[in-house]
Design an enzyme around this catalytic site. Structure first.
Site, PDB file in Angstrom:
ATOM      1  N   SER A 221      67.584  79.833  -4.412  1.00  0.00           N
ATOM      2  CA  SER A 221      68.323  78.794  -5.129  1.00  0.00           C
ATOM      3  C   SER A 221      68.926  79.352  -6.409  1.00  0.00           C
ATOM      4  O   SER A 221      68.251  80.091  -7.139  1.00  0.00           O
ATOM      5  CB  SER A 221      67.342  77.664  -5.456  1.00  0.00           C
ATOM      6  OG  SER A 221      67.987  76.671  -6.205  1.00  0.00           O
TER       7      SER A 221
ATOM      8  N   CYS B 262      53.738  60.798 -10.332  1.00  0.00           N
ATOM      9  CA  CYS B 262      53.486  59.408 -10.644  1.00  0.00           C
ATOM     10  C   CYS B 262      53.851  58.569  -9.431  1.00  0.00           C
ATOM     11  O   CYS B 262      54.994  58.586  -8.992  1.00  0.00           O
ATOM     12  CB  CYS B 262      54.334  59.012 -11.838  1.00  0.00           C
ATOM     13  SG  CYS B 262      53.544  57.769 -12.814  1.00  0.00           S
TER      14      CYS B 262
HETATM   15  N1  PLP Z   1      61.185  75.633  -3.272  1.00  0.00           N
HETATM   16  C1  PLP Z   1      60.593  75.892  -4.442  1.00  0.00           C
HETATM   17  C2  PLP Z   1      59.405  76.804  -4.475  1.00  0.00           C
HETATM   18  C3  PLP Z   1      61.081  75.348  -5.635  1.00  0.00           C
HETATM   19  O1  PLP Z   1      60.491  75.631  -6.798  1.00  0.00           O
HETATM   20  C4  PLP Z   1      62.223  74.498  -5.564  1.00  0.00           C
HETATM   21  C5  PLP Z   1      62.732  73.846  -6.775  1.00  0.00           C
HETATM   22  O2  PLP Z   1      62.021  73.124  -7.446  1.00  0.00           O
HETATM   23  C6  PLP Z   1      62.812  74.280  -4.313  1.00  0.00           C
HETATM   24  C7  PLP Z   1      62.270  74.863  -3.195  1.00  0.00           C
HETATM   25  C8  PLP Z   1      64.038  73.435  -4.173  1.00  0.00           C
HETATM   26  O3  PLP Z   1      65.163  74.157  -4.637  1.00  0.00           O
HETATM   27  P1  PLP Z   1      66.575  73.418  -4.823  1.00  0.00           P
HETATM   28  O4  PLP Z   1      66.512  72.740  -6.157  1.00  0.00           O
HETATM   29  O5  PLP Z   1      67.590  74.510  -4.787  1.00  0.00           O
HETATM   30  O6  PLP Z   1      66.722  72.468  -3.702  1.00  0.00           O
END
Ligand code: PLP
Length: 375
Positions: free
Chosen positions: A199, A327
């Protein structure tokens, strides 16, 4: 003082990323599907970005696809493996990100014949590799989905070991590498994966852009139908500035990763040293000696009337961190990760996550506020 220690949630944009994105937004705005000069320029930018990402991961360019976020990438890998590759069983763990866990829950509903199994984790969030090995010895077509670095407690999977076990049993392996891509070495020519997700906004890049790596041997089909962009794997006009920003962010972080990790590691250690001096009741969640992410520190404090309001009070003091809780219906409960590792219900969990830009002065400020809030 404003202190941002929530870099596992999202990171600020690197100035060099803003610069390249600004150039694309203002000058290179063509539609990559257009055949005229503006379109061709946009197409070149996307293919250059893909090449750069592929080189860093040691994959081939044809195996990298841009998506809207890692959530989309994870949904795609899990769902399409069932639909396109005939996966009959998925093995995962209870500490995965909700975008994996909720997708697995949906697969269970939509495809009841698919067996979903969760590996046990120990009190630090480590999986049991021998359990994975023995589960895989039965012959169903299986996809294993395990995150590389846990976003709440920072525990790191031994990706090579997981990959070796999966290879021995001919199982597919998907890894959510959102917290590790660009920071830890991932060499797909050595560590065999079927799918990987990343991401932009966790690596000092933009929000709204993700990638999925799909190994050529297990190509799946698109979840989104349309004009056939991304070689028909992900239709929709490409997020051009997001793609360029993602590639730039990954390049910068990857090439500076050692310095970056040393800086976050030093901040993490400094936090722990100062906490030991001023807040002796502090404890830590997740691995501490090895196999941990240097940018994540998950602490726990005894639950008291004061610590119950700690997130609120940190916020008032200008400190951004993240609670290890969710929450629901007005009642606070431990997050699924803390439930999985059986965190002490009488303690309050808080995640601090560092960037290379944080300073020891900021940590001093946080420690002093934490001390005031619990004294
Ligand atoms: N996987 C993990 C380990 C993450 O920390 C996050 C984001 O919080 C995601 C997936 C989701 O990523 P995106 O915000 O690009 O959908």
């Amino acid at each position: 003082m404003q202190v941002y220690l929530d870099n596992a949630a999202t990171t600020p944009l690197h100035p060099a990323v803003i610069e390249v994105m600004h150039q694309v937004m203002t000058k290179d705005y063509g539609n990559p599907s257009s055949i005229h000069a503006h379109g061709r320029k946009a197409r070149t930018l996307i293919e250059d970005a893909r090449k750069s990402v592929a080189e860093i991961l040691k994959a081939s360019t044809g195996e990298i696809f841009f998506t809207s976020c890692a959530t989309e990438s994870n949904n795609m890998a899990l769902k399409r493996s069932v639909i396109d590759l005939g996966v009959q069983r998925i093995i995962s763990s209870k500490t995965e990100h909700p975008c994996v866990l909720n997708t697995l829950a949906e697969i269970k509903e939509e495809y009841p014949a698919v067996e979903i199994t969760y590996l046990d984790v120990d009190g630090y969030g480590n999986i049991d590799y021998s359990q994975l090995d023995s589960l895989l010895s039965s012959g169903q077509k299986t996809l294993v989905s395990l995150m590389h670095g846990n976003n709440e407690i920072g525990t790191v999977l031994d990706l090579q070991q997981a990959s070796d076990i999966c290879a021995t049993h001919d199982a597919l392996l998907h890894s959510d590498t959102v917290q590790t891509i660009g920071k830890l070495d991932i060499d797909l020519s050595q560590t065999k994966l079927s799918f990987l997700s990343g991401s932009g906004h966790k690596i000092y890049g933009p929000k709204g852009i993700g990638i999925i790596y799909i190994n050529n041997d297990n190509m799946i089909k698109s979840m989104i139908r349309g004009g056939g962009q991304e070689r028909d794997l992900r239709s929709g006009t490409e997020n051009l500035y997001g793609i360029v920003g993602f590639a730039k962010a990954l390049e910068l972080l990857y090439h500076e990763r050692e310095v970056h990790n040393q800086k976050t590691e030093a901040l993490r250690q400094y936090f722990k040293t100062e906490a030991a001096k001023h807040i002796p009741v502090v404890q830590y969640n997740g691995n501490q000696d090895e196999r941990y992410l240097p940018h994540i520190l998950n602490i726990s404090l005894p639950k008291t009337i004061k610590t119950d309001l700690i997130m609120f009070n940190l916020d008032i003091s200008g400190i951004c961190a993240s609670a290890g809780s969710a929450c629901s219906s007005g009642a606070e409960r431990d997050s699924h990760v803390h439930e999985a590792i059986q965190s002490d219900p009488d303690r309050k969990n808080i995640r601090f996550s560092f960037s290379s830009q944080n300073t020891t002065d900021e940590i001093d400020y946080v420690i002093s506020k934490l001390k005031d809030l619990i004294d």
